[in-house]
Design a protein around this motif. Structure first.
Motif, mmCIF file in Angstrom:
data_model
loop_
_atom_site.group_PDB
_atom_site.id
_atom_site.type_symbol
_atom_site.label_atom_id
_atom_site.label_comp_id
_atom_site.label_asym_id
_atom_site.label_seq_id
_atom_site.Cartn_x
_atom_site.Cartn_y
_atom_site.Cartn_z
ATOM 1 N N ILE A 95 -51.075 15.477 70.844
ATOM 2 C CA ILE A 95 -50.494 15.138 69.195
ATOM 3 C C ILE A 95 -51.152 16.696 68.667
ATOM 4 N N ARG A 96 -51.788 16.854 69.594
ATOM 5 C CA ARG A 96 -52.881 17.664 68.979
ATOM 6 C C ARG A 96 -51.457 19.234 69.108
ATOM 7 N N ILE A 97 -51.428 19.547 70.101
ATOM 8 C CA ILE A 97 -49.561 20.468 70.995
ATOM 9 C C ILE A 97 -48.811 20.203 70.138
ATOM 10 N N ALA A 98 -48.456 19.019 69.285
ATOM 11 C CA ALA A 98 -47.170 19.080 68.829
ATOM 12 C C ALA A 98 -47.467 19.240 67.719
ATOM 13 N N GLU A 99 -48.405 18.974 66.838
ATOM 14 C CA GLU A 99 -49.015 19.148 65.425
ATOM 15 C C GLU A 99 -49.219 20.615 65.583
ATOM 16 N N ARG A 100 -49.812 21.460 65.996
ATOM 17 C CA ARG A 100 -49.945 22.616 66.110
ATOM 18 C C ARG A 100 -48.353 23.138 66.718
ATOM 19 N N ASN A 101 -47.433 22.735 67.115
ATOM 20 C CA ASN A 101 -45.364 23.416 67.198
ATOM 21 C C ASN A 101 -44.695 23.202 66.147
ATOM 22 N N MET A 102 -44.752 21.877 64.735
ATOM 23 C CA MET A 102 -44.538 21.974 64.238
ATOM 24 C C MET A 102 -45.102 22.228 62.396
ATOM 25 N N ARG A 103 -45.974 22.957 63.182
ATOM 26 C CA ARG A 103 -46.777 23.664 61.701
ATOM 27 C C ARG A 103 -45.207 24.605 61.210
ATOM 28 N N HIS A 104 -45.001 24.855 59.517
ATOM 29 C CA HIS A 104 -43.939 25.612 59.351
ATOM 30 C C HIS A 104 -42.568 24.398 59.625
ATOM 31 N N ILE A 105 -42.110 23.281 60.106
ATOM 32 C CA ILE A 105 -40.450 23.351 60.274
ATOM 33 C C ILE A 105 -40.348 22.277 60.056
ATOM 34 N N PRO A 106 -39.550 22.236 59.348
ATOM 35 C CA PRO A 106 -38.793 21.334 57.991
ATOM 36 C C PRO A 106 -37.755 20.895 59.069
ATOM 37 N N PRO A 107 -38.237 18.773 58.185
ATOM 38 C CA PRO A 107 -36.399 18.691 58.851
ATOM 39 C C PRO A 107 -35.382 19.209 59.050
ATOM 40 N N LEU A 108 -34.229 19.174 59.196
ATOM 41 C CA LEU A 108 -32.718 19.567 59.180
ATOM 42 C C LEU A 108 -31.702 18.922 58.553
ATOM 43 N N TYR A 109 -30.997 19.126 57.347
ATOM 44 C CA TYR A 109 -30.708 18.047 56.231
ATOM 45 C C TYR A 109 -29.294 19.104 56.368
ATOM 46 N N TYR A 110 -27.818 17.952 56.444
ATOM 47 C CA TYR A 110 -26.495 18.190 56.433
ATOM 48 C C TYR A 110 -25.461 17.217 56.016
ATOM 49 N N GLU A 111 -24.620 17.658 55.229
ATOM 50 C CA GLU A 111 -23.806 15.969 54.529
ATOM 51 C C GLU A 111 -22.665 15.887 55.601
ATOM 52 N N MET A 112 -22.720 14.997 56.740
ATOM 53 C CA MET A 112 -21.645 14.404 57.369
ATOM 54 C C MET A 112 -20.595 13.834 56.542
ATOM 55 N N ALA A 113 -19.306 14.078 57.563
ATOM 56 C CA ALA A 113 -18.000 13.871 56.541
ATOM 57 C C ALA A 113 -17.658 12.468 56.580
ATOM 58 N N LYS A 114 -17.398 11.858 56.189
ATOM 59 C CA LYS A 114 -16.474 10.308 56.044
ATOM 60 C C LYS A 114 -15.378 10.178 56.797
ATOM 61 N N ALA A 115 -15.069 9.013 56.682
ATOM 62 C CA ALA A 115 -14.325 8.057 58.069
ATOM 63 C C ALA A 115 -12.995 8.060 57.009
#
Length: 846
Positions: free
Chosen positions: A518-538
């Motif tokens: 977890i310490r390694i993961a937390e270190r690598n996730m600094r300043h990394i927000p999630p991605l967001y994009y609008e998906m197409a409708k069927a």
């Protein structure tokens, strides 16, 4: 000269052969293209090696199918030529005088170009039950439907499930989903321009997407369910208790009054509601006029409910995969060595430690789905000294080395269901709170099984971008009261679902509780927000054979998700990973998955395409030799990327069997009668066994947890039954033949077909309360609870010297009075001190 002349002729000969093959393929393609009409399936093509096993499901139960029998009511067809599958979908095909028509294809089947066909008369007989009273004509009259969604929803009946006897449809309703806006920072990707912008914005999230609630009295465990057109996860939550508590606090209001998705009012307590489905679970809700109409048609047509993937009582520890490791780009060689220590230890002790040998075979008390061989091995570990077991152990060791070098490392983590904060859902549903507080704040999760862990890393596959959701673990009196233990609950104020890209219809998370990881993961996730994009409708179309073919064809055209995933892996394993390119490919991967339904794929701008092409023109990473069975010439040379380093960390030394405490195998313990007259072996039995073993051209592994043995077992026993000899006697003959007269390594067919009989014999013949001496392996009945060693081994240890089991490896070691507090053997103590010193240095450096 003759040799040179021959060498010069070979290329011309090959060119001629290749040209002939191209001409024949072209002629075949032209013939297939010109054919239109109903095809016939030749009987000589339906052979034993094309028989497939299917799980019990609502479909098999509706059709009245029994286990271990061969049926021809439906078939699965794999597509190789579009012209052929077009004919089959448009016109059906004939087999044995019966016509077969296109039935369905799940999302997974569409990705692998498989289609399910069903006998037309069977479909006409059972379609009302499988479609719960709907027809394609009615769906078309109501505006049609997205064709690939329709096929996927129809395929729900084929999901592996068991009957849910306790379900009463009169005690169920369907309510709207809880949808809120969560404010946070995201990397927003415009799928038209491919521009990436970091934004603070309100992100719409369906908090109950695919998840409903069930009372503990109706279903005590979180479970996925399947009904006609209904799919999702029912999470255990005592919503009746929640309503009663709120009614006591405010008697003037009945908080149990809710409206279903059709606007009809229900009193939860008065109607005795036990199951609350959500709108996202009811896939075809718009084609019914009311929930009452669905219930009426459900009962009229004999529909049934099924449970699948029910939450197990015991959750085994899981393993990481290369995708989860490769995104931790700053991990040092020393850190990776520590993470791989468990895998290395298992490989090194696989032939020297009895407990490790049993563990890798899956012969443990914790494994609640043991096959017959695993049951026998756990009950009678003396089988470890059998040549077959030793040979299988070699294959397991090869597999462990290969998988470990491919990034599959054991970790302190477990797979469990993602579940939303259902307390917040009840506040929204019953108390009419638009933005409920719930029990969890932003950045918090709750996992009762890891109550002592302060932080958890919530992972999910596929793991393409940096998707380590490190969260604070909250376990208190309220969460214990309202949440179940073996699941991971997420906050309705968190963007965690945009990191892990999950919904709640049964998606699972690898919940990691290892503080070091977890310490390694937390270190690598600094300043990394999630991605967001609008998906197409069927869009919706009219159901027809032409639209079914067109929908499948488009899905096959767009559905190459693996290629995008491999490109992402190429970038992560480069010297300097381009995160912007990974973000774009991650977006494209999700659009590709949805393209089977939406028929839409964003088009890369030329400059973006050139940028990604320059990064992905190389071969796949070196570790794909182990992860994807690539040849050395198909991969890049080994670099210093995280997963590539495992090749030097994971050992692959020659295995030698040095375990001295497995005991002596006595074959008579496996016979029906341990004492009595000698077993008379019939030549017809051994000849038939040898014949059947040779006929099976594919090798089973009896240490794997497979469900495809049923048909083989039934067919094999049927052949032996024809000999007119009781099955128990046949088993005794084969035990004597294979374990005494002709000991060999090829016993997989025996264990698959006769393992249950051997297990019953072992239970009867092994002395009650007997144990194995941990030093020599001899079996004996202890005279007291404290007796661990047999009489012979105990006599070797003088007064003042005690034997102990090492707390790390489990081996027996001796300790005198001066070392009474010693808990590890010398080797493990040395390794323990090394790791402790390393950890102290890391903490000091940090």
């Amino acid at each position: 000269m003759g040799g040179q002349s021959r060498l010069s002729e070979i290329p011309l000969e090959l060119k001629s052969i290749n040209q002939q093959m191209r001409d024949l393929k072209s002629a075949l393609a032209d013939k297939l293209h010109r054919h239109h009409g109903t095809r016939a399936l030749r009987g000589d093509c339906v052979t034993d090696n094309r028989i497939i096993s299917v799980f019990e499901s609502n479909l098999t139960r509706t059709l009245g199918m029994q286990a271990n029998r061969l049926y021809e009511e439906f078939m699965v067809i794999r597509t190789y030529y579009f012209d052929v599958i077009r004919d089959l979908i448009l016109h059906g095909y004939i087999y044995n005088g019966q016509k077969y028509i296109c039935f369905t294809a799940s999302a997974g089947q569409i990705r692998t170009k498989k289609t399910v066909f069903i006998r037309q008369d069977i479909w006409e007989k059972h379609s009302a039950s499988l479609m719960c009273g709907l027809t394609s004509e009615r769906i078309n009259q109501m505006g049609g439907i997205n064709i690939n969604k329709y096929l996927a929803y129809l395929a729900l009946s084929g999901s592996a499930s068991e009957p849910w006897e306790q379900f009463d449809i009169h005690k169920s309703i369907v309510v709207d989903d809880m949808e809120t806006f969560v404010h946070g920072t995201v990397d927003f990707i415009d799928h038209k321009t491919y521009k990436i912008e970091r934004r603070q914005m309100d992100v719409p999230i369906v908090q109950t997407d695919g998840c409903g609630m069930v009372l503990p009295s109706c279903c005590p465990k979180n479970t996925m369910v399947r009904l006609p057109w209904i799919k999702g996860l029912l999470a255990v939550f005592p919503f009746d208790r929640f309503i009663k508590r709120e009614n006591r606090a405010n008697p003037a209001v009945n908080h149990g009054i809710v409206k279903d998705i059709y606007g009809v009012t229900h009193d939860i307590l008065a109607e005795g509601i036990e199951v609350i489905f959500t709108k996202s679970m009811f896939k075809m809700h718009k084609y019914y006029t009311s929930w009452q109409e669905y219930k009426t048609l459900y009962l009229q047509n004999g529909c049934t409910a099924g449970k699948c993937n029910e939450e197990p009582d015991y959750l085994p520890n899981a393993r990481l995969n290369y995708q989860m490791l490769q995104t931790l780009t700053d991990m040092t060689h020393g850190e990776l060595t520590v993470l791989a220590a468990k895998a290395v230890d298992r490989i090194q002790h696989i032939a020297s430690d009895k407990d490790t040998m049993l563990e890798v075979f899956g012969a443990t008390k914790e494994n609640h789905r043991k096959n017959d061989f695993q049951k026998c091995l756990l009950l009678y570990p003396e089988l470890l000294s059998d040549p077959y077991t030793k040979d299988t152990l070699k294959e397991i060791k090869k597999k462990l080395v290969k998988e470990s070098r491919a990034g599959k490392l054991p970790i302190s983590g477990k797979y469990m269901f993602f579940i939303p904060d259902l307390y917040a859902f009840c506040q929204w549903l019953f108390l009419k709170q638009k933005n409920p507080d719930g029990l969890l704040a932003d950045g918090e999760v709750s996992c009762g099984i890891y109550y002592a862990a302060d932080q958890l890393d919530c992972l999910r596959s596929p793991h393409l971008y940096r998707e380590h959701a490190v969260r604070k673990n909250v376990v208190n009196g309220m969460t214990r009261k309202w949440f179940t233990k073996n699941a991971i609950y997420t906050s309705c104020h968190d963007l965690i679902t945009k990191i892990t890209m999950n919904d709640f219809d049964g998606d699972t998370s690898l919940v990691c509780a290892d503080p070091f990881f977890i310490r390694i993961a937390e270190r690598n996730m600094r300043h990394i927000p999630p991605l967001y994009y609008e998906m197409a409708k069927a869009g919706a179309v009219q159901i027809s054979s032409e639209e079914i073919y067109r929908g499948m064809r488009d899905a096959w055209r767009y559905g190459n998700v693996g290629a995008i995933s491999n490109d992402i892996t190429r970038i992560w394993n480069s010297d300097v990973p381009d995160l912007e390119a990974v973000k774009i490919l991650c977006m494209e991967s999700n659009f590709t998955i949805d393209a089977a339904k939406t028929r839409y794929m964003p088009q890369r701008p030329s400059e973006v395409n050139a940028r990604i092409a320059s990064l992905t023109h190389v071969k796949t990473p070196h570790f794909f030799i182990y992860a994807k069975d690539k040849a050395a010439g198909q991969v890049e040379p080994a670099t210093n990327s995280v997963v590539n380093q495992l090749e030097s960390i994971i050992p692959d030394k020659r295995m030698s069997f040095t375990a001295h405490n497995t005991g002596k195998l006595r074959y008579k313990n496996m016979l029906r009668q341990k004492h009595g007259k000698a077993v008379e072996i019939h030549q017809s039995v051994t000849d038939l066994y040898d014949e059947l073993a040779k006929q099976c051209r594919f090798q089973f592994s009896a240490y794997d947890d497979e469900d495809n043995y049923d048909y083989l077992r039934a067919a094999t026993r049927e052949r032996f039954n024809a000999l007119g000899i009781p099955m128990e006697d046949i088993c005794d003959m084969l035990v004597t033949h294979l374990f005494r007269d002709k000991p060999n390594k090829k016993k997989w067919l025996f264990w698959v077909c006769f393992g249950d009989i051997v297990f019953a014999n072992l239970q009867r013949n092994i002395p009650a309360h007997s144990i194995q001496c941990p030093k020599c392996g001899n079996r004996f009945v202890p005279k007291s609870r404290s007796q661990k060693l047999c009489k012979e081994c105990a006599s070797y240890h003088p007064i003042g010297i005690k034997t102990k089991a090492c707390c790390d490896c489990g081996k027996i070691f001796t300790a005198d009075a001066r070392a009474a507090k010693k808990v590890r053997c010398d080797a493990c103590q040395k390794e323990y001190l090394k790791q402790r010193d390393r950890e102290r240095k890391r903490q000091k450096a940090a």
